[in-house]
Scaffold this motif. Structure first.
Motif, short mmCIF file in Angstrom:
data_model
loop_
_atom_site.label_atom_id
_atom_site.label_comp_id
_atom_site.label_asym_id
_atom_site.label_seq_id
_atom_site.Cartn_x
_atom_site.Cartn_y
_atom_site.Cartn_z
N MET A 289 8.35 16.41 -13.30
CA MET A 289 7.46 17.39 -12.67
C MET A 289 6.99 16.86 -11.32
O MET A 289 7.02 15.66 -11.05
N ASP A 290 6.59 17.79 -10.44
CA ASP A 290 6.14 17.41 -9.11
C ASP A 290 4.87 16.56 -9.19
O ASP A 290 4.01 16.78 -10.04
N HIS A 291 4.76 15.61 -8.26
CA HIS A 291 3.55 14.81 -8.11
C HIS A 291 3.15 14.81 -6.63
O HIS A 291 3.84 14.20 -5.82
N PRO A 292 2.07 15.48 -6.26
CA PRO A 292 1.55 15.29 -4.91
C PRO A 292 0.96 13.88 -4.79
O PRO A 292 0.29 13.40 -5.70
N PHE A 293 1.22 13.23 -3.66
CA PHE A 293 0.72 11.88 -3.41
C PHE A 293 -0.26 11.94 -2.24
O PHE A 293 0.05 12.51 -1.19
N HIS A 294 -1.44 11.35 -2.42
CA HIS A 294 -2.51 11.44 -1.43
C HIS A 294 -3.08 10.06 -1.13
O HIS A 294 -3.28 9.26 -2.05
N LEU A 295 -3.31 9.80 0.15
CA LEU A 295 -4.05 8.61 0.56
C LEU A 295 -5.41 9.06 1.06
O LEU A 295 -5.50 9.88 1.98
N HIS A 296 -6.47 8.54 0.47
CA HIS A 296 -7.81 8.95 0.83
C HIS A 296 -8.30 8.13 2.02
O HIS A 296 -8.35 6.91 1.97
#
Length: 326
Positions: A289-296
């Motif tokens: 499944m899709d995983h959005p990846f985020h850097l805060h």
């Protein structure tokens, strides 16, 4: 600054307050949003509606301020028979689905309204800023009979505009775009959430392939605007992060609830980087499944997808990684 970043390290307890003060640096104009970050409680608080949009403006914006601007915050939610916001009960099948897929709702909102209406004049160009503030839903957006001119993402304006038929927004992701009123006076079109399969097959919702309606765009009865807006070929210069300058390459393997086989632990530090260094991070999605990846608090430039170079540099802080891709 770290202490002003709203991270899980600095929670604000119920009944307390905190004032965030920080300087906006040059080059940070763009579309942002705020939401809470308490460890293990972020999804619940976002589901309860605690979020909103922020616009940072550049006094030297290359687009005229005469353009009508729309801020569209997309979200979804679900409710029980009494109209109360519903969260799955422990040990239920729905809880298992939510733990796997993230919590999705069957009611879609734009600016906390169901199917709102916007107006546009034939021939007019509008500037839309779109935020995906949903907890898990990925929006694939299309406007009947129209194209979009994509001009920016999480980190503000692109270097060059892109003409696209649709836009894919992972949760937390933003987009800036121009909508040209190519319809006839008095006509109507609908902004749609097109089908997008982001799911593990065994947890895929039955209605995932259904096209949903988000808002109605109504053309006024006025005659078409005669003077046409001319979009600059270059919106701003974006510096190149050179691969040869990278001092470190890190691999981030994403699986369900884990990165590099570890769950989040506030007491543990997994990576340490040198201030000011340029690094290459390879994000691998190990599941279907899709995983959005985020850097805060950081922005990055995507170099390639599955070893295919991207078309242009852009600053981002969210990138969607489909199943088994990198």
């Amino acid at each position: 600054p770290f202490i002003m970043d709203g991270s899980p390290f600095h929670p604000i307890a119920a009944g307390e307050s905190f004032t965030y003060r920080f300087r906006l640096h040059e080059g940070t104009a763009g579309t942002y949003w705020y939401h809470p970050h308490p460890h293990h409680r972020t999804a619940w608080q976002v589901g309860m509606g605690l979020y909103g949009g922020i616009i940072v403006r550049d006094p030297n914006d290359p687009l005229p301020d005469s353009l009508t601007e729309q801020m569209l915050i997309l979200s979804d939610n679900r409710f029980d028979e009494n109209g109360q916001i519903e969260f799955a009960e422990a040990n239920s099948r729905q809880k298992k689905i939510d733990d796997m897929n993230g919590r999705e709702g069957d009611v879609l909102f734009v600016n906390d309204e169901i199917m709102p209406e916007l107006s546009i004049r034939s021939g007019e160009v509008q500037r839309w800023r779109i935020v995906n503030a949903s907890g898990a839903r990925i929006f694939r957006l299309g406007l009947e009979g129209h194209t979009f001119t994509l001009i920016g993402s999480d980190g503000g304006l692109f270097e060059h505009p892109e003409e696209v038929d649709e836009i894919l927004l992972g949760n937390g992701e933003r987009a800036e775009l121009l909508v040209r009123g190519t319809g006839k006076p008095g006509s109507e079109v609908v902004l749609q959430a097109l089908p997008y399969d982001r799911y593990m097959p065994m947890f895929r919702p039955e209605d995932w392939g259904k096209t949903r309606e988000l808002l109605k765009l109504s053309y006024t009865s006025e005659p078409a605007v005669e003077e046409q807006f001319v979009l600059p070929e270059t919106l701003r210069k974006i510096p190149t992060l050179k691969i040869e300058d990278a001092t470190e390459t890190r691999i981030m393997r994403m699986s369900n609830g884990k990165i590099n086989s570890k769950t989040m632990d506030m007491k543990r530090i997994d990576e340490t980087a040198e201030l000011g260094a340029t690094e290459i991070w390879e994000i691998r999605n190990l599941v279907g499944m899709d995983h959005p990846f985020h850097l805060h608090g950081f922005q990055f430039q995507v170099i390639d997808r599955n070893n295919v170079p991207v078309s242009q540099r852009k600053w981002e802080d969210v990138v969607n990684v489909p199943g088994f891709e990198k």
